[in-house]
Enzyme design. Structure first.
Site, PDB file in Angstrom:
ATOM      1  N   SER A  91       0.850  -1.189   0.000  1.00 18.54           N
ATOM      2  CA  SER A  91       0.000   0.000   0.000  1.00 18.54           C
ATOM      3  C   SER A  91       0.885   1.237   0.000  1.00 18.54           C
ATOM      4  O   SER A  91       1.880   1.298   0.738  1.00 18.54           O
ATOM      5  CB  SER A  91      -0.903   0.005   1.229  1.00 18.54           C
ATOM      6  OG  SER A  91      -1.529   1.263   1.379  1.00 18.54           O
ATOM      7  N   ASN A 138     -11.768  11.848 -18.470  1.00 16.74           N
ATOM      8  CA  ASN A 138     -12.265  10.491 -18.262  1.00 16.74           C
ATOM      9  C   ASN A 138     -11.715   9.524 -19.298  1.00 16.74           C
ATOM     10  O   ASN A 138     -11.496   9.892 -20.454  1.00 16.74           O
ATOM     11  CB  ASN A 138     -13.800  10.478 -18.329  1.00 16.74           C
ATOM     12  CG  ASN A 138     -14.408  11.270 -17.192  1.00 16.74           C
ATOM     13  OD1 ASN A 138     -14.475  10.815 -16.074  1.00 16.74           O
ATOM     14  ND2 ASN A 138     -14.835  12.490 -17.498  1.00 16.74           N
ATOM     15  N   LYS A 177     -10.410  16.776 -12.852  1.00 17.18           N
ATOM     16  CA  LYS A 177     -11.188  17.126 -11.665  1.00 17.18           C
ATOM     17  C   LYS A 177     -10.357  17.911 -10.642  1.00 17.18           C
ATOM     18  O   LYS A 177     -10.893  18.425  -9.664  1.00 17.18           O
ATOM     19  CB  LYS A 177     -11.767  15.860 -11.039  1.00 17.18           C
ATOM     20  CG  LYS A 177     -12.826  15.211 -11.924  1.00 17.18           C
ATOM     21  CD  LYS A 177     -13.250  13.855 -11.428  1.00 17.18           C
ATOM     22  CE  LYS A 177     -14.315  13.257 -12.333  1.00 17.18           C
ATOM     23  NZ  LYS A 177     -13.824  13.025 -13.717  1.00 17.18           N
ATOM     24  N   THR A 230     -26.914  11.572 -14.419  1.00 18.77           N
ATOM     25  CA  THR A 230     -27.132  12.484 -13.290  1.00 18.77           C
ATOM     26  C   THR A 230     -27.785  13.795 -13.701  1.00 18.77           C
ATOM     27  O   THR A 230     -28.516  14.395 -12.919  1.00 18.77           O
ATOM     28  CB  THR A 230     -25.810  12.787 -12.564  1.00 18.77           C
ATOM     29  OG1 THR A 230     -24.877  13.364 -13.491  1.00 18.77           O
ATOM     30  CG2 THR A 230     -25.208  11.520 -11.972  1.00 18.77           C
ATOM     31  N   LYS A 259      -6.256  15.560  -5.521  1.00 20.40           N
ATOM     32  CA  LYS A 259      -5.328  15.442  -6.658  1.00 20.40           C
ATOM     33  C   LYS A 259      -4.667  16.792  -6.964  1.00 20.40           C
ATOM     34  O   LYS A 259      -3.497  16.841  -7.349  1.00 20.40           O
ATOM     35  CB  LYS A 259      -6.065  14.912  -7.894  1.00 20.40           C
ATOM     36  CG  LYS A 259      -6.600  13.499  -7.760  1.00 20.40           C
ATOM     37  CD  LYS A 259      -5.503  12.474  -7.547  1.00 20.40           C
ATOM     38  CE  LYS A 259      -4.788  12.095  -8.813  1.00 20.40           C
ATOM     39  NZ  LYS A 259      -3.800  11.009  -8.598  1.00 20.40           N
ATOM     40  N   ALA A 274       0.270   5.883 -10.460  1.00 22.21           N
ATOM     41  CA  ALA A 274      -1.135   5.791 -10.879  1.00 22.21           C
ATOM     42  C   ALA A 274      -2.056   5.370  -9.742  1.00 22.21           C
ATOM     43  O   ALA A 274      -3.275   5.365  -9.900  1.00 22.21           O
ATOM     44  CB  ALA A 274      -1.268   4.801 -12.039  1.00 22.21           C
TER      45      ALA A 274
END
Length: 612
Positions: A340, A445, A408, A470, A420, A362
Site C-alpha cells: 500500500s 475520463n 477534476k 445524473t 489530486k 497511478a
C-alpha cells in the site's frame, strides 16, 4: 390472444376430442356396425363422461401448462390424466351396470392419448415449424455495405461465396459520384452517405457494414452518425494497418464500439524519444494492477525496459497482468510488489532495494461520490500516500517521477479533485529542491476504466435498464485507455521537471448522448426499449470539467496533443506544514474539519451546490 381465451379454446377442443374418441373406439371395434344398444349408452352418457374427464384434466393442470414448451414431463402428465379419467369412467359404468367389451376401454385409452396428447404437442410442432420457416427467412440478414472500394468488394465476394454466413449484400453506399449507379460484384451502388436512412427503409436492411479501412476517425464518426438514425446493427472493418495485417479477412469485422463514436485519431508517438527514455531502465508503476496502471505496464513493455516493477495492493490484478505480459514478452523481467502506498516504511524499502529510474504514480482513489462520503480515505491514500512515494523517490534519487492527475483537479468542487490538486502542488514545489524530475499529467475520463460510466451503462443495459444519467446537460472529456497511456508515456519522455502536462482531450461529450449511443449500439432503442432516468447531480459533481486553473496559461510542446500548464508554485516548507496539519486533522478531526482545512490549502477548491 389472452390466457383465459386460450384455456377456453383448449377445453372446447377437449370436449370435441373426448366424444370423438369414445365414438371412434366403438366404430373401430365393430367395423362401423355399432350395435344400437351401445349407441344408446353413448348418447345417454356422453355429457357425464365429458364432465368427468374435464374435471380430472383440470385437476391435473392440463389447462395451466405452457404447451409451446411441451416436453416428456407434460406427456407423462397427459398419460396420468387420461388413465385416471378413464378408470373413473369405468367405475361410473360399473355403478350404472353398463357393460362394454373390455378391449373398448383399451381403445378409448389409446385414442384419448393420441387426441389429447396430439392436440397439445401439435401446438409445439406447428409453432416450431413456423419458427424454423421464419428463421430460415429471417436468418438471411440483408446487408448494406458502405464503401465501394476493395474492402467492400471483398466483403460482397465473401458473403456470396459463403452462404452459411447468412448475409446477403443488398446495396452499396459510396460518396464517389462516378460510382453511383454502377454495380460492384453484382450489387448496385445506390447513393451517398446522406441517403443511408432512405435506402435502409426502401431495401429493408438489417445490418450495415462500414468497409472503408482507409477513412480517418472523423469520417468514420460522420458515417456512424448517419447509420445511428436507422435501427440497423452497425459493424465496421478495422483501420488500414489492422486490415492489411489480417490480409483483408472478413473475420476482423466487428460491431461499432463507443470508442469509434469519439472520432479521435490514433496517437502518433515519437518512438525514438520514448525508447531513449525507457529502454534498459527500471520502471516502477504504482497502482499497476488498475486500468490505467496495467495499460502503462503493457505499453512500457514494448520499449525494452530492464525491469518493470508492478506495485499494487490487490494481488489478483497484479498476478493476471504478470501472466499476460509474460505471455507476450517472454524475456521481460517483471517484479510484483504487493504493498500500500500508505505504508511509508514499505514504500521506502521497495524504492531503496529496487532502485527504479522512473516512477509512474497511478495509485489513487478516484471515485468522486465515494470519496465525497469518505474524505479521510481520500486524504490518506491520494495525498499522504502520494507524499510517501514522492519522498522515497526524492530520497533515493529516482531520475523521473510522473504522477497521473485528473481534470477534476482543476477548480475542484469535490474532495477527490481537491486531493489530486494538492498532489500537483506538492510535486511542483518539491521539484524545486530535488534532483528528481517531478511532473504530473492531467487528463479527463478514460473510456472503459474501472469506475467509469461506460461499464456502468453496459451493466444497466444488460439488465434491461434503466440507464441512469445524473443531469441532462452534464458533459465530460473522454479518451481511450490506450491513447491516454501513450500520451502519458510521451509526456514523461519530454519532462524536464515541474511541469503539469495537459492532454488534448478533444471535444467534450454529453453524457446523455453517450448513454443513447450505447443503447443503440447494443441493438435497442433509447426510451422505448431501455429507459433513461435523470437522477440528479451527486455531491461534488460538476456539470462540466475544465483542464486549466484560473490564471494558468498554456504552453505548446513538440507533440500536437500535449501541452504544459504554466506553473503556479507554492513554498515547499509551508506546504509540508499544511499537509502535516491535514494529516493530524484526518487522524483526529471530523469529516467537515477535513474538508474545511482542505479548502484552506487548495484555494481553488469550492464546495458546489447545484439545483438539479
Amino acid at each position: 390472444m389472452g390466457r383465459k381465451t386460450k384455456k377456453l379454446i383448449l377445453i372446447i377442443i377437449d370436449i370435441i376430442l373426448i366424444n370423438i374418441s369414445f365414438y371412434l373406439s366403438f366404430y373401430l371395434k365393430f367395423d362401423s356396425n355399432i350395435p344400437l344398444i351401445y349407441l344408446s349408452y353413448i348418447t345417454n352418457n356422453f355429457i357425464i363422461i365429458t364432465v368427468i374427464k374435464l374435471i380430472i384434466f383440470s385437476y391435473l393442470k392440463l389447462y395451466k401448462n405452457f404447451w409451446k414448451y411441451a416436453s416428456i414431463e407434460e406427456l407423462i402428465q397427459i398419460l396420468a390424466a387420461v388413465f385416471i379419467s378413464n378408470i373413473i369412467v369405468l367405475f361410473y359404468f360399473i355403478l350404472r351396470k353398463i357393460s362394454f367389451p373390455q378391449n373398448i376401454y383399451i381403445l378409448i385409452f389409446i385414442i384419448d392419448i393420441l387426441f389429447v396428447g396430439g392436440s397439445r404437442l401439435s401446438y409445439r410442432v406447428i409453432r416450431e415449424f413456423k419458427k424454423r420457416k421464419l428463421n430460415l427467412k429471417n436468418n438471411i440478414k440483408r446487408i448494406m455495405i458502405i464503401g465501394a472500394g476493395d474492402a467492400g468488394a471483398m466483403i460482397i465476394r465473401e458473403f456470396k461465396n459463403n452462404l452459411k454466413l447468412n448475409y446477403k449484400p443488398i446495396v452499396v453506399i459510396d460518396d464517389d459520384e462516378k460510382k453511383i449507379g454502377q454495380r460492384i460484384n453484382g450489387i448496385p451502388i445506390l447513393g451517398r452517405k446522406t441517403e443511408i436512412v432512405n435506402v435502409v427503409k426502401n431495401k429493408n436492411i438489417d445490418e450495415i457494414i462500414i468497409a472503408i479501412p482507409s477513412a480517418d476517425k472523423k469520417q468514420i464518426r460522420d458515417i456512424i452518425d448517419e447509420c445511428k438514425k436507422t435501427k440497423c446493427k452497425i459493424k465496421i472493418l478495422p483501420n488500414m494497418s489492422e486490415y492489411i495485417e489480417s490480409r483483408g479477412s472478413i473475420n476482423n469485422i466487428r460491431y461499432v464500439k463507443i470508442e469509434d463514436l469519439l472520432g479521435r485519431e490514433e496517437v502518433k508517438l515519437k518512438v525514438e524519444e520514448i525508447s531513449e527514455h525507457l529502454k534498459g531502465k527500471n520502471v516502477l508503476v504504482t497502482g499497476g494492477g488498475g486500468s490505467i496502471g496495467s495499460e502503462l505496464c503493457r505499453q512500457i513493455s514494448k520499449f525494452n525496459p530492464k525491469k518493470i516493477i508492478i506495485l499494487d495492493i490487490y494481488e489478483n490484478n497484479a498476478y493476471n497482468l504478470l501472466n499476460e505480459i509474460k505471455r507476450k514478452y517472454k524475456n521481460i523481467d517483471i517484479k510484483i510488489i504487493i504493498a500500500s502506498i500508505r505504508d511509508k516504511q514499505r514504500i521506502n524499502e521497495v524504492i531503496k532495494n529496487l532502485m527504479p529510474d522512473i516512477v509512474f504514480h497511478a495509485a489513487a482513489h478516484k471515485h468522486v461520490p465515494l470519496m465525497e462520503s469518505n474524505p479521510k480515505e481520500a486524504i490518506k491514500n491520494n495525498v499522504l500516500g502520494t507524499v510517501n512515494v514522492v519522498l522515497a523517490a526524492h530520497k533515493y534519487h529516482v531520475k523521473r517521477f510522473v504522477m497521473i492527475s485528473t481534470d477534476k483537479a482543476v477548480n475542484p468542487t469535490n474532495v477527490m479533485g481537491a486531493s489530486k490538486r494538492l498532489c500537483e502542488m506538492y510535486i511542483q514545489s518539491i521539484n524545486n529542491i530535488s534532483k528528481t524530475e517531478f511532473v504530473a499529467v492531467r487528463f479527463g475520463n478514460v473510456l472503459g476504466s474501472n469506475g467509469s460510466v461506460i461499464p456502468l451503462f453496459k451493466e444497466q443495459i444488460s439488465e434491461g435498464g434503466p440507464v441512469t444519467v445524473t443531469h441532462k446537460n452534464v458533459i465530460r472529456y473522454f479518451m481511450t485507455i490506450q491513447e491516454s497511456v501513450q500520451l502519458v508515456i510521451q509526456a514523461g519522455a519530454m519532462a524536464l521537471g515541474g511541469e503539469i502536462f495537459i492532454l488534448d482531450m478533444g471535444e467534450p461529450v454529453k453524457i446523455l448522448n453517450l448513454a443513447e449511443d450505447l443503447i443503440k449500439l447494443s441493438g435497442f432503442e433509447p426510451y422505448k426499449d431501455i429507459p433513461i432516468v435523470i437522477t440528479g447531480l451527486r455531491d461534488g459533481e460538476k456539470l462540466y470539467e475544465e483542464l486549466l486553473l484560473d490564471g494558468e496559461g498554456i504552453l505548446s510542446t513538440n507533440h500536437e496533443k500535449i501541452f504544459i500548464a504554466q506553473p503556479q508554485f507554492k513554498d515547499y516548507e509551508l506546504l509540508v506544514e499544511e499537509i502535516e496539519k491535514l494529516k493530524e486533522i484526518t487522524s483526529n478531526g471530523n469529516v467537515q474539519e477535513v474538508k474545511d482545512y482542505l479548502q484552506k490549502i487548495v484555494p481553488n477548491y469550492k464546495t458546489l451546490f447545484i439545483k438539479n
